[in-house]
Enzyme design. Sequence first.
Site, short mmCIF file in Angstrom:
data_model
loop_
_atom_site.label_atom_id
_atom_site.label_comp_id
_atom_site.label_asym_id
_atom_site.label_seq_id
_atom_site.Cartn_x
_atom_site.Cartn_y
_atom_site.Cartn_z
N HIS A 1 -5.92 -5.06 3.56
CA HIS A 1 -4.56 -5.21 4.07
C HIS A 1 -3.65 -5.85 3.01
CE1 HIS A 1 -1.60 -6.02 7.37
NE2 HIS A 1 -1.25 -7.00 6.56
N GLU A 2 -4.11 -6.94 2.43
CA GLU A 2 -3.28 -7.63 1.43
C GLU A 2 -3.15 -6.82 0.15
OE1 GLU A 2 -1.52 -9.88 2.50
OE2 GLU A 2 -2.64 -10.32 4.33
N HIS B 1 -0.13 -4.64 0.54
CA HIS B 1 1.10 -5.33 0.16
C HIS B 1 1.23 -5.44 -1.35
CE1 HIS B 1 2.55 -6.55 4.07
NE2 HIS B 1 1.42 -7.16 4.39
N GLU C 1 4.75 -3.63 5.61
CA GLU C 1 3.61 -3.52 6.53
C GLU C 1 3.10 -2.09 6.64
OE1 GLU C 1 1.64 -5.67 8.22
OE2 GLU C 1 2.63 -7.22 7.04
#
Length: 489
Positions: free
Chosen positions: A254-255, A258, A284
């Site tokens: 997830h990170e 980003h 997101e």
Amino acid sequence: MTAFDDLMAYQRQTEALAQVAGRLGWDQETVMPDGAAGQRAEEMAALEGVLHARRTDVRIGAWLAAAKAPDAVGAAQLRQIARVHRRTLKVPARLAEELAHLTSLAQGIWAEARAKDDVAGFLPTLQRVVALKREEGAALAQGGDPYDALVDDYEPAMTGAEIGAMFDRMRPRLVALRSTVLGAKAPRGIVGRFDGEAQMALTRELATVFGYDWTRGRLDKAVHPFSSGSGHDVRITTRVSEVDPFNCFYSTIHEVGHAAYEQGIDPAYALTPIGQGASMGVHESQSRSYENQIGRSRALTGWLFGRMREVFGDFGIADAEGFYRAVNRVHAGYIRTEADEVHYNLHVMMRFDLERALIRGDLAVADLEAAWNDRFRADFGVAVDRPSNGLLQDVHWSCGLFGYFPTYTLGNVYAGCLTKAMRAALPTLDADMVKGDVSAATGWLRANLQRHGSLMTPRETVEQACGFAPTEAPLLDYLEAKFGAIYGL
């Protein structure tokens, strides 16, 4: 030198200072000694004062009035500078510094309260944060809706009414899907203990697979995983649970989503107003695409199953198909960041309603825990067992990030649209991902969305990548098809 050149040179210094402020925040969440909290709060407040003064400098108005954009990129730079300048002028310097000081302290108070399940120890601080955010919202709104003004900081041109209407359209299909899935037989989960160091080694491999550039980043541990920075310094964090390696692996992916966005922006935009993501919703969309549509796909989990067997041995799952089902297992848990794709947006919708009521003054901070617990029981059918699984689980409100939560679901909506377009463009994607190669997917996102930064508005950024206006329909269709197949519906 033209007015445009003078303005851009000035802005470059402001952007550099903002990156320094972000680095102080990263340090506070990762390696700062506990005893430094008070001093760090003063440092953050002082730097915020400098940034506020630069963003309200009278020369900016004069430069904007005189500047002529040389091209479309220059016009986008001016648009972004003007937007921030207008917003910052509305907020008194005293308030900006007070917010920076308080929220820096509040993060430590929240972390301690969370560890002790001590709501009473946190609420007085949260009361002060909410009071300041109400003041900031009112200053920005100038007679309009304060919550809308706060949302605009994260998702420009979006309003609470638009978000609420979208959530109202989404909720019936999500609730129906959840009810049907939870009524079916659940897939088997993984069992055993998973060494923390081995998890960190494999999670670094996952970050590399997803295209994270280690020459411009690093991975550390934090209570609440996050990504920080842009351009040539983009850092990520994760966390480890020896009984739940998916927490580590999917937090990292997830990170990386980003971070890949920030690392993928055209280098020519570095330290300029458009050298960052178009909005938190668009941001997101990248992290959720990486984590879910790519990371939890049948193809990629087939490869991950093999790697986990090599690293950890037997963990109770016999084959790749069973592993895919385990990764996507639906369960009514307490924690938003650990929620499956079916439940996740319901967690966000609850927080949206609560924080909107807080900012509007319809809900008192003293009543927030009871409101949270009542809403959670109504939405999820179980009672919150302890505050760290309830009100105290998220760091956002201690940081003053009111208006941030709905961007998570906006990101999911955008991700649904992007995945639909990406799969149409990449018919052999699954054949690559089975081998642990996601470069076609990440390359498509970089070429079609990430490289543009804030060159366009959020909606324009997604629409030009997809070829159609974003709606919630692709996400809901994707969820119903995926989990209908997993659960034999």
